[in-house]
Design a protein around this motif. Structure first.
Motif, PDB file in Angstrom:
ATOM      1  N   ALA A 418       0.811  -1.216   0.000  1.00 15.72           N
ATOM      2  CA  ALA A 418       0.000   0.000   0.000  1.00 15.72           C
ATOM      3  C   ALA A 418       0.843   1.265   0.000  1.00 15.72           C
ATOM      4  O   ALA A 418       0.303   2.364   0.060  1.00 15.72           O
ATOM      5  CB  ALA A 418      -0.930  -0.001   1.214  1.00 15.72           C
ATOM      6  N   HIS A 419       2.177   1.127  -0.081  1.00 13.62           N
ATOM      7  CA  HIS A 419       3.043   2.297   0.008  1.00 13.62           C
ATOM      8  C   HIS A 419       2.797   3.310  -1.104  1.00 13.62           C
ATOM      9  O   HIS A 419       3.037   4.496  -0.938  1.00 13.62           O
ATOM     10  CB  HIS A 419       4.511   1.872  -0.003  1.00 13.62           C
ATOM     11  N   GLY A 420       2.339   2.827  -2.259  1.00 12.69           N
ATOM     12  CA  GLY A 420       2.138   3.726  -3.391  1.00 12.69           C
ATOM     13  C   GLY A 420       0.854   4.520  -3.351  1.00 12.69           C
ATOM     14  O   GLY A 420       0.645   5.404  -4.188  1.00 12.69           O
ATOM     15  N   GLY A 421      -0.020   4.214  -2.402  1.00 10.39           N
ATOM     16  CA  GLY A 421      -1.231   5.001  -2.232  1.00 10.39           C
ATOM     17  C   GLY A 421      -2.372   4.633  -3.148  1.00 10.39           C
ATOM     18  O   GLY A 421      -3.384   5.344  -3.187  1.00 10.39           O
ATOM     19  N   ARG A 422      -2.254   3.538  -3.891  1.00  8.06           N
ATOM     20  CA  ARG A 422      -3.350   3.124  -4.764  1.00  8.06           C
ATOM     21  C   ARG A 422      -4.255   2.125  -4.041  1.00  8.06           C
ATOM     22  O   ARG A 422      -3.904   1.588  -2.991  1.00  8.06           O
ATOM     23  CB  ARG A 422      -2.804   2.491  -6.046  1.00  8.06           C
ATOM     24  N   ALA A 423      -5.418   1.870  -4.631  1.00  4.36           N
ATOM     25  CA  ALA A 423      -6.278   0.808  -4.127  1.00  4.36           C
ATOM     26  C   ALA A 423      -5.614  -0.543  -4.364  1.00  4.36           C
ATOM     27  O   ALA A 423      -4.727  -0.675  -5.220  1.00  4.36           O
ATOM     28  CB  ALA A 423      -7.639   0.862  -4.827  1.00  4.36           C
ATOM     29  N   LEU A 424      -6.027  -1.550  -3.614  1.00  2.00           N
ATOM     30  CA  LEU A 424      -5.482  -2.897  -3.748  1.00  2.00           C
ATOM     31  C   LEU A 424      -6.614  -3.874  -4.042  1.00  2.00           C
ATOM     32  O   LEU A 424      -7.637  -3.861  -3.359  1.00  2.00           O
ATOM     33  CB  LEU A 424      -4.780  -3.343  -2.461  1.00  2.00           C
ATOM     34  N   LEU A 425      -6.426  -4.712  -5.048  1.00  2.00           N
ATOM     35  CA  LEU A 425      -7.312  -5.850  -5.262  1.00  2.00           C
ATOM     36  C   LEU A 425      -6.480  -7.085  -4.976  1.00  2.00           C
ATOM     37  O   LEU A 425      -5.502  -7.370  -5.676  1.00  2.00           O
ATOM     38  CB  LEU A 425      -7.868  -5.881  -6.685  1.00  2.00           C
ATOM     39  N   VAL A 426      -6.839  -7.810  -3.930  1.00  2.00           N
ATOM     40  CA  VAL A 426      -6.017  -8.899  -3.410  1.00  2.00           C
ATOM     41  C   VAL A 426      -6.669 -10.228  -3.775  1.00  2.00           C
ATOM     42  O   VAL A 426      -7.773 -10.548  -3.322  1.00  2.00           O
ATOM     43  CB  VAL A 426      -5.857  -8.785  -1.882  1.00  2.00           C
ATOM     44  N   ASP A 427      -5.985 -10.987  -4.611  1.00  2.00           N
ATOM     45  CA  ASP A 427      -6.458 -12.303  -5.042  1.00  2.00           C
ATOM     46  C   ASP A 427      -5.720 -13.365  -4.233  1.00  2.00           C
ATOM     47  O   ASP A 427      -4.536 -13.619  -4.442  1.00  2.00           O
ATOM     48  CB  ASP A 427      -6.195 -12.472  -6.540  1.00  2.00           C
ATOM     49  N   LEU A 428      -6.410 -13.992  -3.314  1.00  2.96           N
ATOM     50  CA  LEU A 428      -5.803 -14.980  -2.426  1.00  2.96           C
ATOM     51  C   LEU A 428      -6.135 -16.407  -2.835  1.00  2.96           C
ATOM     52  O   LEU A 428      -5.782 -17.352  -2.138  1.00  2.96           O
ATOM     53  CB  LEU A 428      -6.259 -14.738  -0.983  1.00  2.96           C
ATOM     54  N   ALA A 429      -6.838 -16.545  -3.981  1.00  5.17           N
ATOM     55  CA  ALA A 429      -7.288 -17.876  -4.396  1.00  5.17           C
ATOM     56  C   ALA A 429      -6.971 -18.178  -5.854  1.00  5.17           C
ATOM     57  O   ALA A 429      -7.586 -19.073  -6.450  1.00  5.17           O
ATOM     58  CB  ALA A 429      -8.794 -17.991  -4.160  1.00  5.17           C
ATOM     59  N   ALA A 430      -6.001 -17.446  -6.433  1.00  5.63           N
ATOM     60  CA  ALA A 430      -5.619 -17.668  -7.839  1.00  5.63           C
ATOM     61  C   ALA A 430      -6.840 -17.661  -8.753  1.00  5.63           C
ATOM     62  O   ALA A 430      -7.032 -18.559  -9.573  1.00  5.63           O
ATOM     63  CB  ALA A 430      -4.836 -18.972  -7.980  1.00  5.63           C
ATOM     64  N   ASP A 431      -7.659 -16.634  -8.601  1.00  7.62           N
ATOM     65  CA  ASP A 431      -8.908 -16.522  -9.334  1.00  7.62           C
ATOM     66  C   ASP A 431      -8.726 -15.538 -10.483  1.00  7.62           C
ATOM     67  O   ASP A 431      -8.607 -14.324 -10.259  1.00  7.62           O
ATOM     68  CB  ASP A 431     -10.016 -16.053  -8.390  1.00  7.62           C
ATOM     69  N   ASP A 432      -8.705 -16.021 -11.706  1.00  8.48           N
ATOM     70  CA  ASP A 432      -8.472 -15.151 -12.862  1.00  8.48           C
ATOM     71  C   ASP A 432      -9.574 -14.119 -13.052  1.00  8.48           C
ATOM     72  O   ASP A 432      -9.367 -13.115 -13.745  1.00  8.48           O
ATOM     73  CB  ASP A 432      -8.337 -15.993 -14.136  1.00  8.48           C
ATOM     74  N   ARG A 433     -10.723 -14.334 -12.453  1.00  9.82           N
ATOM     75  CA  ARG A 433     -11.795 -13.341 -12.559  1.00  9.82           C
ATOM     76  C   ARG A 433     -11.394 -12.027 -11.897  1.00  9.82           C
ATOM     77  O   ARG A 433     -11.783 -10.944 -12.349  1.00  9.82           O
ATOM     78  CB  ARG A 433     -13.078 -13.877 -11.940  1.00  9.82           C
ATOM     79  N   LEU A 434     -10.598 -12.095 -10.819  1.00  5.75           N
ATOM     80  CA  LEU A 434     -10.147 -10.869 -10.157  1.00  5.75           C
ATOM     81  C   LEU A 434      -9.156 -10.122 -11.038  1.00  5.75           C
ATOM     82  O   LEU A 434      -9.190  -8.883 -11.116  1.00  5.75           O
ATOM     83  CB  LEU A 434      -9.545 -11.187  -8.786  1.00  5.75           C
ATOM     84  N   ALA A 435      -8.274 -10.863 -11.698  1.00  5.86           N
ATOM     85  CA  ALA A 435      -7.329 -10.219 -12.608  1.00  5.86           C
ATOM     86  C   ALA A 435      -8.055  -9.527 -13.747  1.00  5.86           C
ATOM     87  O   ALA A 435      -7.697  -8.402 -14.156  1.00  5.86           O
ATOM     88  CB  ALA A 435      -6.337 -11.245 -13.150  1.00  5.86           C
ATOM     89  N   ALA A 436      -9.093 -10.171 -14.265  1.00  3.49           N
ATOM     90  CA  ALA A 436      -9.871  -9.566 -15.344  1.00  3.49           C
ATOM     91  C   ALA A 436     -10.598  -8.310 -14.858  1.00  3.49           C
ATOM     92  O   ALA A 436     -10.675  -7.303 -15.579  1.00  3.49           O
ATOM     93  CB  ALA A 436     -10.876 -10.575 -15.882  1.00  3.49           C
ATOM     94  N   ALA A 437     -11.107  -8.356 -13.624  1.00  2.00           N
ATOM     95  CA  ALA A 437     -11.798  -7.192 -13.070  1.00  2.00           C
ATOM     96  C   ALA A 437     -10.838  -6.038 -12.839  1.00  2.00           C
ATOM     97  O   ALA A 437     -11.210  -4.857 -12.959  1.00  2.00           O
ATOM     98  CB  ALA A 437     -12.490  -7.572 -11.762  1.00  2.00           C
ATOM     99  N   ALA A 438      -9.573  -6.350 -12.516  1.00  7.14           N
ATOM    100  CA  ALA A 438      -8.591  -5.310 -12.216  1.00  7.14           C
ATOM    101  C   ALA A 438      -8.075  -4.614 -13.462  1.00  7.14           C
ATOM    102  O   ALA A 438      -7.654  -3.455 -13.402  1.00  7.14           O
ATOM    103  CB  ALA A 438      -7.420  -5.920 -11.444  1.00  7.14           C
ATOM    104  N   GLU A 439      -8.092  -5.303 -14.603  1.00  6.95           N
ATOM    105  CA  GLU A 439      -7.428  -4.790 -15.802  1.00  6.95           C
ATOM    106  C   GLU A 439      -7.868  -3.386 -16.210  1.00  6.95           C
ATOM    107  O   GLU A 439      -7.021  -2.529 -16.511  1.00  6.95           O
ATOM    108  CB  GLU A 439      -7.634  -5.774 -16.962  1.00  6.95           C
ATOM    109  N   PRO A 440      -9.165  -3.065 -16.211  1.00  5.73           N
ATOM    110  CA  PRO A 440      -9.559  -1.711 -16.609  1.00  5.73           C
ATOM    111  C   PRO A 440      -9.132  -0.621 -15.625  1.00  5.73           C
ATOM    112  O   PRO A 440      -9.227   0.566 -15.937  1.00  5.73           O
ATOM    113  CB  PRO A 440     -11.097  -1.796 -16.691  1.00  5.73           C
TER     114      PRO A 440
END
Length: 496
Positions: A418-440
């Motif tokens: 969190a040092h950079g001050g951005r939001a964090l989307l944390v994927d703790l289950a290797a779920d590619d749906r979270l990566a897809a949601a984060a891309e935009p």
């Protein structure tokens, strides 16, 4: 921005971290070294931790209060704080409580003086390129729908998109902008000081209630505080003299002491007021400019730092043009209830300090409660800020709370990301749906992928201020898209 105290500096660093230009003007030529707040609570320490500033705060702690070696078998400090001068014992606190256990590096609070907190933030502001003009103040301003023109001492005018008043309890920005500032007036005169004292060995240690007021002596050598119930001072801003401190100590304690030197001193009252809204058009308030109260239990500095952390990313998003509709209005909606609670918390402490028989009886009842397991634990949760959470709607119990201090399988802690001050989307289950949601949202959040043994979580969305906006324990991503749009707007994949 008006005001370069700890709150103004915290807000300025948050804004710069988010990529916005910041000008801070401060009427004082040098930082204020008067004795003020003496600690940061857990909520504030966690905010410093998320920005990588906790080591600097810990170093400041060592400078200001070097620890003496502990004797073998020595016990922890006997008290965790006070409520209206009533000591709260440490032993009954339920350290197994889910909110209190495993606090790690931050603990419940860090005994770092305000002047050291300000020094840490000043260095960080300089590193980030915050422009600070000292010896300059806002004398007036004109605001319109597109921005604010601030009229500075010396005749300069500065045009800015927004003006934030971090200029303290007597805020000129608040007054000129016409904010409603209601509450209860002062009834006490309080004094706190570090002095050279003769006869101090005859004073009681810690907080002492007497028929004529309340006083405290120590634990720092020469640190004294008095509270008298004779109304506010005639001139709060006049220099605090040795004679004034000495006379107050004698009146309240009944001990013939002599103050030979004042090293640092300040007055305070129990004036408790709050702006009804923290925003009027292009003008915002933060910290003491938005709320004033007595310093009992050390809530003022921490309340202001919490304001700054909440406001910083929201104002930056608004300036950069990607803020979803209504984002800036959530600043008042989320922080105003916390400020209102602090005002009542300090009012209640003044109520149990008086010397009459009825108040002495009430003080005994409150002391009994604070000596219980539930009472002491409740107190710690309150003063540490661990009770604070925002009502962000339903879903997982973590939503609205400060993010957990997870240790990831790669050995890093979530706070380090969190040092950079951005939001964090944390994927703790290797779920590619979270990566897809984060891309935009690539320029607005950081995607963290990995496991966290025993966390019981499959995913988290954390706002830039460390507040959990979405969480899942079973891999269900329902609500994630809604949370992303609510807090980060419509994703573009490009800088906002």
């Amino acid at each position: 921005m008006a005001g370069a105290g700890p709150v103004g500096l915290m807000l300025a660093t948050e804004l710069r971290l988010a990529g916005t230009r910041v000008l801070v003007v401060e009427r004082r030529e040098e930082p204020d070294t008067a004795v003020k707040a003496g600690a940061v609570n857990t909520a504030s320490a966690l905010a410093f931790d998320r920005r990588g500033l906790l080591p600097a705060l810990e170093a400041a702690l060592r400078r200001s209060q070097p620890e003496a070696p502990r004797a073998a078998g020595s016990r922890r400090p006997p008290f965790v704080g006070h409520f209206g001068g009533i000591p709260v014992p440490a032993d009954p606190v339920d350290r197994s409580d889910p909110d209190l256990r495993d606090r790690g590096r931050t603990g419940w609070y860090l005994m770092v003086p305000q002047v050291e907190v300000e020094r840490v933030l000043s260095l960080r502001a300089a590193e980030l390129g915050v422009e600070i003009r000292r010896g300059v103040e806002v004398r007036g301003f004109d605001a319109d729908g597109a921005g604010v023109t601030a009229h500075l001492s010396g005749g300069d005018d500065v045009r800015a998109a927004w003006l934030v008043g971090c200029d303290g309890g007597h805020s000129l920005v608040r007054r000129l902008a016409g904010f409603e500032f209601t509450g209860t007036g002062p009834g006490i005169t309080g004094r706190q000081a570090v002095v050279a004292l003769e006869g101090g060995e005859r004073l009681g240690q810690g907080w002492q209630h007497t028929p004529t007021g309340v006083y405290a002596h120590g634990p720092t050598p020469g640190r004294v505080r008095t509270v008298e119930f004779d109304g506010p001072p005639a001139d709060r801003h006049a220099p605090v003299t040795a004679a004034e401190i000495e006379a107050s100590l004698r009146r309240v304690s009944g001990v013939d002491v002599r103050v030979t030197e004042v090293i640092s001193a300040a007055r305070f009252t129990d004036n408790a007021r709050q702006a009804s809204d923290y925003r009027r058009g292009r003008v915002l308030l933060c910290g003491d400019a938005a709320h004033v109260h007595s310093p009992f239990s050390g809530q003022g500095l921490n309340l202001g730092l919490g304001d700054a952390v909440n406001l910083g990313w929201k104002l930056a998003a608004t300036v950069r043009g990607w803020a979803p509709e209504g984002l800036l209005d959530t600043y008042t909606a989320e922080r105003h209830p916390v400020g209102a609670w602090v005002l009542d918390w300090t009012r209640a402490q003044v109520a149990v300090m008086r010397g009459d028989a009825d108040t002495r009886a009430l003080r005994g009842v409150v002391a009994d409660f604070l000596g219980t397991r539930d009472g002491a634990t409740h107190y710690v949760k309150r003063v540490s800020g661990l009770w604070q959470r925002y009502d962000l709607g339903g879903g997982h119990p973590l939503v609205g709370a400060t993010m957990p201090d997870l240790r990831l399988d790669d050995g890093t802690r979530l706070a380090e990301h969190a040092h950079g001050g951005r939001a964090l989307l944390v994927d703790l289950a290797a779920d590619d749906r979270l990566a897809a949601a984060a891309e935009p949202y690539a320029e607005r959040l950081e995607l963290i992928r990995g496991g966290s043994q025993g966390s019981g979580l499959s995913g988290l969305l954390v706002r830039p201020d460390g507040v959990v906006a979405w969480a899942s324990a079973d891999g269900d991503t329902a609500g994630l898209e809604t949370a992303l749009i609510r807090w980060l707007g419509t994703g573009t994949g490009r800088p906002g």
